[in-house]
Design a protein around this motif. Sequence first.
Motif, mmCIF file in Angstrom:
data_model
loop_
_atom_site.group_PDB
_atom_site.id
_atom_site.type_symbol
_atom_site.label_atom_id
_atom_site.label_comp_id
_atom_site.label_asym_id
_atom_site.label_seq_id
_atom_site.Cartn_x
_atom_site.Cartn_y
_atom_site.Cartn_z
ATOM 1 N N GLU A 89 0.803 -1.221 0.000
ATOM 2 C CA GLU A 89 0.000 0.000 0.000
ATOM 3 C C GLU A 89 0.839 1.275 0.000
ATOM 4 O O GLU A 89 0.296 2.373 -0.086
ATOM 5 N N ASP A 90 2.162 1.139 0.108
ATOM 6 C CA ASP A 90 3.039 2.305 -0.030
ATOM 7 C C ASP A 90 3.351 2.606 -1.493
ATOM 8 O O ASP A 90 3.998 3.611 -1.792
ATOM 9 N N THR A 91 2.904 1.745 -2.392
ATOM 10 C CA THR A 91 3.118 1.975 -3.815
ATOM 11 C C THR A 91 2.448 3.273 -4.238
ATOM 12 O O THR A 91 1.256 3.475 -4.001
ATOM 13 N N ALA A 92 3.215 4.160 -4.841
ATOM 14 C CA ALA A 92 2.698 5.478 -5.217
ATOM 15 C C ALA A 92 3.783 6.257 -5.946
ATOM 16 O O ALA A 92 4.952 5.870 -5.949
ATOM 17 N N VAL A 93 3.354 7.363 -6.534
ATOM 18 C CA VAL A 93 4.315 8.364 -6.981
ATOM 19 C C VAL A 93 4.542 9.301 -5.795
ATOM 20 O O VAL A 93 3.577 9.812 -5.217
ATOM 21 N N TYR A 94 5.776 9.500 -5.453
ATOM 22 C CA TYR A 94 6.141 10.335 -4.305
ATOM 23 C C TYR A 94 6.666 11.680 -4.807
ATOM 24 O O TYR A 94 7.536 11.733 -5.676
ATOM 25 N N TYR A 95 6.110 12.752 -4.223
ATOM 26 C CA TYR A 95 6.451 14.111 -4.613
ATOM 27 C C TYR A 95 7.073 14.860 -3.444
ATOM 28 O O TYR A 95 6.557 14.835 -2.323
ATOM 29 N N CYS A 96 8.135 15.565 -3.720
ATOM 30 C CA CYS A 96 8.750 16.474 -2.767
ATOM 31 C C CYS A 96 8.081 17.844 -2.902
ATOM 32 O O CYS A 96 7.790 18.285 -4.025
ATOM 33 N N VAL A 97 7.832 18.498 -1.773
ATOM 34 C CA VAL A 97 7.191 19.812 -1.797
ATOM 35 C C VAL A 97 7.902 20.768 -0.857
ATOM 36 O O VAL A 97 8.570 20.348 0.095
ATOM 37 N N ALA A 98 7.703 22.062 -1.122
ATOM 38 C CA ALA A 98 8.292 23.105 -0.283
ATOM 39 C C ALA A 98 7.288 24.229 -0.096
ATOM 40 O O ALA A 98 6.600 24.621 -1.044
ATOM 41 N N ASP A 99 7.201 24.739 1.122
ATOM 42 C CA ASP A 99 6.357 25.899 1.405
ATOM 43 C C ASP A 99 6.810 26.509 2.725
ATOM 44 O O ASP A 99 7.755 26.033 3.346
ATOM 45 N N ARG A 100 6.111 27.521 3.187
ATOM 46 C CA ARG A 100 6.580 28.322 4.311
ATOM 47 C C ARG A 100 6.638 27.569 5.638
ATOM 48 O O ARG A 100 7.515 27.813 6.471
ATOM 49 N N THR A 113 5.468 24.589 -3.813
ATOM 50 C CA THR A 113 6.320 24.156 -4.926
ATOM 51 C C THR A 113 6.400 22.641 -4.924
ATOM 52 O O THR A 113 6.638 22.033 -3.877
ATOM 53 N N TRP A 114 6.239 22.043 -6.105
ATOM 54 C CA TRP A 114 6.235 20.587 -6.248
ATOM 55 C C TRP A 114 7.378 20.123 -7.141
ATOM 56 O O TRP A 114 7.717 20.775 -8.132
ATOM 57 N N GLY A 115 7.940 18.964 -6.786
ATOM 58 C CA GLY A 115 8.837 18.293 -7.708
ATOM 59 C C GLY A 115 8.020 17.506 -8.712
ATOM 60 O O GLY A 115 6.787 17.509 -8.689
ATOM 61 N N HIS A 116 8.729 16.804 -9.621
ATOM 62 C CA HIS A 116 8.041 16.055 -10.673
ATOM 63 C C HIS A 116 7.607 14.664 -10.223
ATOM 64 O O HIS A 116 6.800 14.029 -10.895
ATOM 65 N N GLY A 117 8.128 14.205 -9.114
ATOM 66 C CA GLY A 117 7.712 12.914 -8.586
ATOM 67 C C GLY A 117 8.651 11.780 -8.945
ATOM 68 O O GLY A 117 9.355 11.832 -9.957
ATOM 69 N N THR A 118 8.626 10.745 -8.110
ATOM 70 C CA THR A 118 9.399 9.531 -8.360
ATOM 71 C C THR A 118 8.539 8.338 -7.963
ATOM 72 O O THR A 118 7.891 8.363 -6.919
ATOM 73 N N GLN A 119 8.506 7.331 -8.810
ATOM 74 C CA GLN A 119 7.648 6.177 -8.591
ATOM 75 C C GLN A 119 8.292 5.190 -7.631
ATOM 76 O O GLN A 119 9.466 4.824 -7.804
ATOM 77 N N VAL A 120 7.523 4.772 -6.636
ATOM 78 C CA VAL A 120 7.928 3.689 -5.747
ATOM 79 C C VAL A 120 6.903 2.570 -5.889
ATOM 80 O O VAL A 120 5.709 2.800 -5.701
ATOM 81 N N THR A 121 7.365 1.402 -6.254
ATOM 82 C CA THR A 121 6.489 0.244 -6.398
ATOM 83 C C THR A 121 6.956 -0.844 -5.439
ATOM 84 O O THR A 121 8.116 -1.251 -5.488
ATOM 85 N N VAL A 122 6.047 -1.274 -4.578
ATOM 86 C CA VAL A 122 6.357 -2.310 -3.594
ATOM 87 C C VAL A 122 5.623 -3.579 -3.998
ATOM 88 O O VAL A 122 4.397 -3.608 -4.052
ATOM 89 N N SER A 123 6.376 -4.621 -4.295
ATOM 90 C CA SER A 123 5.764 -5.891 -4.688
ATOM 91 C C SER A 123 5.698 -6.821 -3.491
ATOM 92 O O SER A 123 6.623 -6.870 -2.679
ATOM 93 N N SER A 124 4.599 -7.525 -3.408
ATOM 94 C CA SER A 124 4.402 -8.417 -2.256
ATOM 95 C C SER A 124 4.654 -9.867 -2.642
ATOM 96 O O SER A 124 4.880 -10.188 -3.791
#
Length: 124
Positions: A89-100, A113-124
């Motif tokens: 269930e942690d499988t997702a696109v992960y985005y880095c963000v920045a704000d005040r 502000t958002w990054g473009h994301g990085t895919q994390v896929t966890v196989s069971s």
Amino acid sequence: QVQLAESGGGLVQAGESRRLSCTASGGMFEAYAMGWFRQPPGKERELVAAISRSGIGTFYRDSVKGRFTISRDNAKNIVTLQMNSLKSEDTAVYYCVADRDIETIRRQPDSTTWGHGTQVTVSS
């Protein structure tokens, strides 16, 4: 305006660990609280973790408490998300963000502000 670039995503087995990194450029890194959002397939994006400008304050969503750790190095302009005991269930696109600050990040305003994301896929 700060720019964000994520790295570290990939395919991992359930129970294993993965570290995501986000490198900031073009702004005063220490002036921003930082966070990690994720968007699982077919679901809304959700805030996973956030860290204050100093690194003292943190926030974690309940489902990752005790498994994920967010940290930052203001000298290197990097924020990391250490993910242990990964689950499918942690499988997702992960985005880095920045704000005040963390509370602003939680509201997801247009100023974030958002990054473009990085895919994390966890196989069971």
